[in-house]
Motif scaffolding. Structure first.
Motif, PDB file in Angstrom:
ATOM      1  N   TYR A 167       0.806  -1.221   0.000  1.00 44.73           N
ATOM      2  CA  TYR A 167       0.000   0.000   0.000  1.00 44.73           C
ATOM      3  C   TYR A 167       0.842   1.275   0.000  1.00 44.73           C
ATOM      4  O   TYR A 167       0.540   2.220  -0.736  1.00 44.73           O
ATOM      5  N   ARG A 168       1.854   1.311   0.847  1.00 40.58           N
ATOM      6  CA  ARG A 168       2.680   2.519   0.877  1.00 40.58           C
ATOM      7  C   ARG A 168       4.032   2.302   0.207  1.00 40.58           C
ATOM      8  O   ARG A 168       4.929   3.129   0.321  1.00 40.58           O
ATOM      9  N   TRP A 172       1.827   3.645  -3.371  1.00 44.66           N
ATOM     10  CA  TRP A 172       2.352   4.998  -3.145  1.00 44.66           C
ATOM     11  C   TRP A 172       3.291   5.396  -4.292  1.00 44.66           C
ATOM     12  O   TRP A 172       3.185   6.487  -4.854  1.00 44.66           O
ATOM     13  N   GLU A 176       2.971   8.378  -7.130  1.00 43.01           N
ATOM     14  CA  GLU A 176       4.036   9.375  -7.280  1.00 43.01           C
ATOM     15  C   GLU A 176       4.512   9.442  -8.727  1.00 43.01           C
ATOM     16  O   GLU A 176       4.818  10.524  -9.241  1.00 43.01           O
ATOM     17  N   GLN A 182       1.741  14.815  -2.870  1.00 49.46           N
ATOM     18  CA  GLN A 182       1.942  13.937  -1.720  1.00 49.46           C
ATOM     19  C   GLN A 182       0.680  13.826  -0.869  1.00 49.46           C
ATOM     20  O   GLN A 182       0.391  12.760  -0.318  1.00 49.46           O
ATOM     21  N   VAL A 185      -1.628  11.432  -2.624  1.00 50.50           N
ATOM     22  CA  VAL A 185      -1.097  10.074  -2.479  1.00 50.50           C
ATOM     23  C   VAL A 185      -1.409   9.537  -1.086  1.00 50.50           C
ATOM     24  O   VAL A 185      -1.837   8.385  -0.922  1.00 50.50           O
ATOM     25  N   PHE A 186      -1.217  10.378  -0.083  1.00 51.78           N
ATOM     26  CA  PHE A 186      -1.501   9.976   1.297  1.00 51.78           C
ATOM     27  C   PHE A 186      -2.982   9.635   1.478  1.00 51.78           C
ATOM     28  O   PHE A 186      -3.334   8.587   2.040  1.00 51.78           O
ATOM     29  N   SER A 189      -3.996   6.418  -0.725  1.00 54.41           N
ATOM     30  CA  SER A 189      -3.414   5.168  -0.222  1.00 54.41           C
ATOM     31  C   SER A 189      -4.046   4.772   1.111  1.00 54.41           C
ATOM     32  O   SER A 189      -4.233   3.579   1.388  1.00 54.41           O
ATOM     33  N   GLY A 214       0.146   6.193   7.532  1.00 51.86           N
ATOM     34  CA  GLY A 214       0.418   6.984   6.340  1.00 51.86           C
ATOM     35  C   GLY A 214       1.174   8.264   6.653  1.00 51.86           C
ATOM     36  O   GLY A 214       2.014   8.710   5.860  1.00 51.86           O
ATOM     37  N   ARG A 217       4.849   7.624   6.729  1.00 56.50           N
ATOM     38  CA  ARG A 217       5.402   7.555   5.364  1.00 56.50           C
ATOM     39  C   ARG A 217       5.516   8.951   4.757  1.00 56.50           C
ATOM     40  O   ARG A 217       6.490   9.279   4.069  1.00 56.50           O
ATOM     41  N   LEU A 218       4.530   9.779   5.032  1.00 58.23           N
ATOM     42  CA  LEU A 218       4.474  11.111   4.433  1.00 58.23           C
ATOM     43  C   LEU A 218       5.589  12.012   4.952  1.00 58.23           C
ATOM     44  O   LEU A 218       6.259  12.695   4.173  1.00 58.23           O
TER      45      LEU A 218
END
Length: 251
Positions: A167-168, A172, A176, A182, A185-186, A189, A214, A217-218
């Motif tokens: 998923y990420r 992701w 991208e 971003q 995407v966040f 996802s 998330g 990841r961000l």
């Protein structure tokens, strides 16, 4: 006597060599199709095992829980190797203490919010309602200690890693590559993570669970932090299932 004529230098001999492309500039050659393929592997293996094994015993139960997730995660890694630069470059899956500490911090906050949300969810849905797929499979099943520990480690450590790769990681990275922001995407996802668990009655709760993961990841731009945050978030549920499977807590 004629002096040998020196060869003329090539036109581009004086030009400096082209520097190698920096790692950060390398792009992968996989997109959304890679994510859907890995997700399809998870679904197909899950359905095939459920149809083939029927009412599973303790060993086949562990296989049904572990194999689909691990295979899907392995497919994600293979895709990055074949069509990209490997998970280290494509996903940012490498060891940084800053990522680990960020994942621990955000995961701890997420664990608190998830625990509160889960308690409210169970109170709203009623006892025994809105269980996860894993909880429903092991409900009422007392496992041998070794298998109970395998499930505990899978839910706590392995499943979060494999899910993050999908998923990420794949999803992701595919978004991208499409030059989406971003924030988009966040958000997307996170939504796909909640829906992709195929537990419609728990989708709202899964959204709450997915948000801090998330965020990890961000804010770091790498997968390691979200893996750690996900593992922190899964620790208490995994521990609860371990104690229930061993008969140390009531189901």
């Amino acid at each position: 006597m004629n002096t040998p004529k020196q060869p003329e230098p090539a036109a581009n001999a004086s030009l400096p060599p082209t520097p190698p492309e920096p790692e950060s500039a390398r792009t992968h050659r996989w997109g959304l199709g890679a994510f859907f393929f890995a997700q399809a592997i998870f679904v197909l293996v899950s359905v095939t095992l459920a149809a083939a094994l029927g009412s599973p015993d303790s060993v086949t139960l562990v296989v049904m829980l572990v194999l689909p997730t691990v295979l899907a995660g392995a497919v994600a890694v293979v895709i990055t190797v074949v069509r990209g630069n490997g998970p280290r470059l494509d996903f940012g899956l490498e060891w940084h203490w800053s990522d680990v500490t960020t994942g621990l911090a955000i995961g701890s906050v997420g664990l608190v919010t998830t625990t509160i949300a889960s308690m409210l969810w169970m109170k709203w849905m009623g006892p025994g309602e809105g269980q996860s797929t894993v909880s429903s499979l092991v409900d009422g099943v007392q496992l041998p200690p070794a298998l109970a520990v395998v499930i505990f480690l899978h839910i706590w450590l392995v499943a979060p890693l494999c899910e993050e790769l999908l998923y990420r990681g794949l999803l992701w990275g595919a978004m991208e590559r499409l030059r989406w922001s971003q924030l988009n995407v966040f958000v997307l996802s996170t939504a796909v993570f909640a829906i992709g668990h195929l537990e419609p009655e728990r989708t709202v709760l899964l959204l709450v669970i997915a948000i801090p993961i998330g965020v990890a990841r961000l804010v770091t731009g790498r997968l390691t932090a979200s893996v750690v945050a996900h593992q922190v978030n899964n620790f208490l549920p995994a521990l609860g299932l371990l104690l229930i499977s061993l008969g140390l807590l009531p189901a």
